[in-house]
Scaffold this motif. Sequence first.
Motif, PDB file in Angstrom:
ATOM      1  N   ALA A 509       0.829  -1.204   0.000  1.00  0.00           N
ATOM      2  CA  ALA A 509       0.000   0.000   0.000  1.00  0.00           C
ATOM      3  C   ALA A 509       0.864   1.254   0.000  1.00  0.00           C
ATOM      4  N   VAL A 510       1.928   1.234   0.765  1.00  0.00           N
ATOM      5  CA  VAL A 510       2.824   2.406   0.821  1.00  0.00           C
ATOM      6  C   VAL A 510       3.490   2.623  -0.531  1.00  0.00           C
ATOM      7  N   VAL A 511       3.928   1.524  -1.132  1.00  0.00           N
ATOM      8  CA  VAL A 511       4.550   1.618  -2.460  1.00  0.00           C
ATOM      9  C   VAL A 511       3.548   2.191  -3.454  1.00  0.00           C
ATOM     10  N   ALA A 512       2.286   1.753  -3.319  1.00  0.00           N
ATOM     11  CA  ALA A 512       1.236   2.230  -4.228  1.00  0.00           C
ATOM     12  C   ALA A 512       1.040   3.735  -4.078  1.00  0.00           C
ATOM     13  N   VAL A 513       1.061   4.229  -2.853  1.00  0.00           N
ATOM     14  CA  VAL A 513       0.883   5.667  -2.619  1.00  0.00           C
ATOM     15  C   VAL A 513       2.039   6.448  -3.239  1.00  0.00           C
ATOM     16  N   LEU A 514       3.239   5.949  -3.025  1.00  0.00           N
ATOM     17  CA  LEU A 514       4.415   6.633  -3.578  1.00  0.00           C
ATOM     18  C   LEU A 514       4.342   6.681  -5.097  1.00  0.00           C
ATOM     19  N   LEU A 515       3.944   5.553  -5.682  1.00  0.00           N
ATOM     20  CA  LEU A 515       3.813   5.496  -7.148  1.00  0.00           C
ATOM     21  C   LEU A 515       2.761   6.482  -7.619  1.00  0.00           C
ATOM     22  N   ALA A 516       1.635   6.522  -6.871  1.00  0.00           N
ATOM     23  CA  ALA A 516       0.545   7.429  -7.248  1.00  0.00           C
ATOM     24  C   ALA A 516       1.011   8.872  -7.206  1.00  0.00           C
ATOM     25  N   LEU A 517       1.763   9.212  -6.171  1.00  0.00           N
ATOM     26  CA  LEU A 517       2.263  10.585  -6.048  1.00  0.00           C
ATOM     27  C   LEU A 517       3.194  10.925  -7.212  1.00  0.00           C
ATOM     28  N   ALA A 518       4.022   9.943  -7.576  1.00  0.00           N
ATOM     29  CA  ALA A 518       4.941  10.156  -8.698  1.00  0.00           C
ATOM     30  C   ALA A 518       4.155  10.376  -9.988  1.00  0.00           C
ATOM     31  N   VAL A 519       3.106   9.577 -10.182  1.00  0.00           N
ATOM     32  CA  VAL A 519       2.277   9.684 -11.397  1.00  0.00           C
ATOM     33  C   VAL A 519       1.615  11.051 -11.445  1.00  0.00           C
TER      34      VAL A 519
ATOM     35  N   ILE B 273      -4.822   5.710   3.432  1.00  0.00           N
ATOM     36  CA  ILE B 273      -4.036   5.727   2.184  1.00  0.00           C
ATOM     37  C   ILE B 273      -4.951   6.042   0.999  1.00  0.00           C
ATOM     38  N   ILE B 274      -6.123   5.410   1.004  1.00  0.00           N
ATOM     39  CA  ILE B 274      -7.063   5.637  -0.114  1.00  0.00           C
ATOM     40  C   ILE B 274      -7.520   7.107  -0.127  1.00  0.00           C
ATOM     41  N   LEU B 275      -7.780   7.654   1.078  1.00  0.00           N
ATOM     42  CA  LEU B 275      -8.215   9.048   1.175  1.00  0.00           C
ATOM     43  C   LEU B 275      -7.131   9.987   0.652  1.00  0.00           C
ATOM     44  N   VAL B 276      -5.876   9.705   1.051  1.00  0.00           N
ATOM     45  CA  VAL B 276      -4.759  10.539   0.592  1.00  0.00           C
ATOM     46  C   VAL B 276      -4.620  10.434  -0.920  1.00  0.00           C
ATOM     47  N   LEU B 277      -4.784   9.217  -1.414  1.00  0.00           N
ATOM     48  CA  LEU B 277      -4.701   9.014  -2.878  1.00  0.00           C
ATOM     49  C   LEU B 277      -5.781   9.812  -3.601  1.00  0.00           C
ATOM     50  N   ALA B 278      -7.003   9.738  -3.058  1.00  0.00           N
ATOM     51  CA  ALA B 278      -8.131  10.410  -3.704  1.00  0.00           C
ATOM     52  C   ALA B 278      -7.893  11.915  -3.727  1.00  0.00           C
ATOM     53  N   LEU B 279      -7.450  12.459  -2.585  1.00  0.00           N
ATOM     54  CA  LEU B 279      -7.214  13.903  -2.511  1.00  0.00           C
ATOM     55  C   LEU B 279      -6.067  14.325  -3.422  1.00  0.00           C
ATOM     56  N   THR B 280      -5.049  13.467  -3.512  1.00  0.00           N
ATOM     57  CA  THR B 280      -3.891  13.793  -4.346  1.00  0.00           C
ATOM     58  C   THR B 280      -4.252  13.764  -5.828  1.00  0.00           C
ATOM     59  N   LEU B 281      -5.064  12.791  -6.182  1.00  0.00           N
ATOM     60  CA  LEU B 281      -5.380  12.625  -7.603  1.00  0.00           C
ATOM     61  C   LEU B 281      -6.520  13.529  -8.063  1.00  0.00           C
ATOM     62  N   LYS B 282      -7.173  14.231  -7.134  1.00  0.00           N
ATOM     63  CA  LYS B 282      -8.334  15.049  -7.485  1.00  0.00           C
ATOM     64  C   LYS B 282      -8.022  16.112  -8.549  1.00  0.00           C
ATOM     65  N   PRO B 283      -6.895  16.851  -8.408  1.00  0.00           N
ATOM     66  CA  PRO B 283      -6.623  17.864  -9.442  1.00  0.00           C
ATOM     67  C   PRO B 283      -6.464  17.263 -10.834  1.00  0.00           C
ATOM     68  N   VAL B 284      -5.818  16.098 -10.878  1.00  0.00           N
ATOM     69  CA  VAL B 284      -5.610  15.434 -12.170  1.00  0.00           C
ATOM     70  C   VAL B 284      -6.957  15.052 -12.775  1.00  0.00           C
TER      71      VAL B 284
END
Lengths: 654, 292
Positions: A509-519, B273-284
Amino acid sequence: MKKPALILLVLAMLASTLWGTVASGLTQIPHENPATAESRDNIALLMLHYADTFDLVASGKYLESRDMIEQLKPDYAHLPEELKFIMSRLNDLLADLTDGLDNLDAVLDECESLLSQNELNEASWKITEARGLSAEIGSLVGNVDAATDEMLLQAAAFISPQEAARVQAAKARLQEELDRLARLEDQYRALQESIETEAEEKEALSVTDLTLHVSQSRAWVGENLAVSGVLKADGVPLVARDVSLHLRGRHVATVTTRGDGYYAASFALPYWWYDIDEVAVQTFYHPRGEDGGSFTAASSEETVISVLSYPSSLQLEVPGEIYPGSPVNIRGKVNSGGNVAGRDVRALMEGELLFQTFTDDNGYFQHDVVLGDESHQGKHRMYFIVAPDNESCSAGVLAFSSVDVLKAKPEITMRAPGVIFLPRRFELTGEVHSPLPLHEAQAILEVAGASTTATLNEGDFSMEMDLPFSFSRAGPEEVKLSLVPTEPWQLPSECTVKIFVINLAYLLAVVAVLLALAVVGLSMRRFHGSWRRKGELPATAEDSREPLREEDIWSPETGPVVEENRGIILKAYYAAAAWVQKVAGVLFSPQMTLREFLHQVISPHSRFAGALARLTGLAERALYSRHVQGKDEASLARDLSAQVKKQGRRERET
Amino acid sequence: MSLRKISLMVLAMILMLSVLVWFYPSSSDFEKENPSWNGASDFLDRFQATPLDSFDLLPAVPRETTLIVVPYLEFTSADLEQLGKYVSSGGNLVIMDDFGCGNEILEYLEVEARFSGAQLLDPLFNYKNKNFPRIFSFAPGFAGGEAKSVTFNHATCLEGVPPGHVAALSSYLSFLDEDQNGEWNEGETKGPLPVMAAFEVGEGRLTVVADPSILINGMLDMDGNREFLEEVCPGQIYLDQAHLPDVLLDEAKEGLRVARTCLITIWGTLGLIILVLALTLKPVWRLRPPGE
């Protein structure tokens, strides 16, 4: 006030109010901080206390007054040090006075009693003792008076105005009680004098004489003894008078004199075993009835008899260490010049009977003892009592032996893998050792709230535990093994080891977050890049940025101008740049190149783009090229600068 | 100012308050983490005692252990049962109370003694003032004779203690301030009054003390308080924290702890993690090129 500042202020006030409420820590438990507590003396109470004590002394309640003095401990009173010292001295004096008065009281009582029995000799000794005590008491009363005065003097410095009235009342009471003490002393003196007068009156009585003869000078315990003697008054035998026989000061029999004043009796020597080698025999005559007005009392000489018995001793074999629940053999031997067979032996520990047994024909005894689970660990004394044997005149004996009651603590050694990837089955191995037998102990294995149990015996062990996916994220965890033995001689024991847990799902999950941030980062960059290339960036937040302040705008000096046209071009550029900074709110920092400034400006402000780009080109050439600028270029620069200003002004208006 | 900015400020304020609440030391009485005068942090440190948030955590074999209870909240029947089991199986139970719910436990254990509930004052034998009575009269053998005196802080006394069970008495100048006027009045009970008692209950031992404040940081080193506690609390010590009143700060800390506990579970962490992902990807997600 501006709106943002107002909102900030409201939020700050709200936050501080919330925090104040949360952190105030209001409590309902009634106690106070001793460091900040107010200090208050109570002088009046101290005086009242002494007044109460004097009252008890003056009332002749010596026991109660002694109790009261003992309870008044200056060290624990909240008083100034000066007063504590005097209090301590006064307590000593009062204790001495109470003891003296008590003794005088007793001596005078004794004098009265002796005089009533016509024991003039004894009475005269006691009267002398009473005189000495009386003088001592007179001096003590004076000292108590002086110490009380000193206490009042010292206390004056610590009395607050609010307390003054109470202290005055207490002082008056104290003085009143001191006067009573002085009167008590007078009463005793008067009593003493009346006793002395009575003693003088009784000196006219006939003096009696009493003799004593004991049949033996040595006797075995339990053996019969014969005693005899004669009672006479001024040489004339006294008939039918009671003579009392005392052994070691204790009355054992009363006999009556015959016609010639002779008396005789016999008695068995009691079974006094311990610490008695000799006994004193004495007889007494106390005149009663009409004899009280005619004869003095009489006592015979003391006759000492040696007491014989067989002493006994005890040899013990007791283990120094005893484990509860584990049987131990205790043995011993009774030695005596008399009988050693069938002697009664009892063993006690902590006041409770451990066992009772009897010796064999040779004086030996033994017994297996098992201490209960409830026995406390530590040093204990085991007492052994051998009862005396009256028939054989064999004395008893008391002996003790120190024993240490112990419990063994099993030693646990554990082995666990250092790093564990979840989910998996966790295996723990190790050994358990104990100096005493250990069977079927309950073992509890605990890791981060999860636990499992097993039964272990001494030696190697192995335990397993499922660590599921939901067990932990990642990090160090403590593995604890608690051992609860069933045997009473064992203590509970525990052992811990550290392991490092890595949860694969969490890691992914952590790796996935890092990858997502990079993307996201890459996408944003590409997105902005494509629009920048098109020069059609949509209006963004930067468009609405605030204009720069005058002092922030950077406009370099052009310096001494070698060539006139070059100077004109540079001036035109800097003027345009200053204008652009003001209008676009983009700062031309000193470390920025002219081209970098242009790039900063053209993306959000495309209207400047054409003119400023051309002007920047001219300025770069003027600055860095060897080419000599012509008049036409200087004129173009001026025009371009004017164009930039014009476009900027228009933009500002819109 | 836009709504977005206000929301960000409120969020920042909440975060700041949460950090303050998390790190600000507790101010609750007898609380394990409270380092100020009314906390129990020094006692726990020096006696290597274990704070207990539930009686479920009591050792299965209570021999050679001591449980100190400061009963300021009512006990459930399950709590009382666990206490009864603890002491009757050989544990050493010390009840320290003044104006709390200690009588509930004594009643349950069928012990005759009761906490009086009125304040014990001693105008002469005290530390600073009459609210801090000094106790220096101990029954022979009680507390091993190590403690010469113990100082209480706003204490009470015990009633109905059978003579053989009285372990310590207040001074004869002490009294019970039944009408709460701070002075002795006709009819008010005078000292010496029992302030400590000891009983055998089942295989265990029960000690009753009429003031819990002797173990707080501000009182621990006063006179012989520490020595007294060493004597009456042998073995591994457990200090009950479950029956103390909470202040708002503790409730807030507890709330944060619950939130933390939820977040540190696998599912909580994954949700975050999912919440952070959602918030991060929102602008995109929301960005559209101008042509579209």
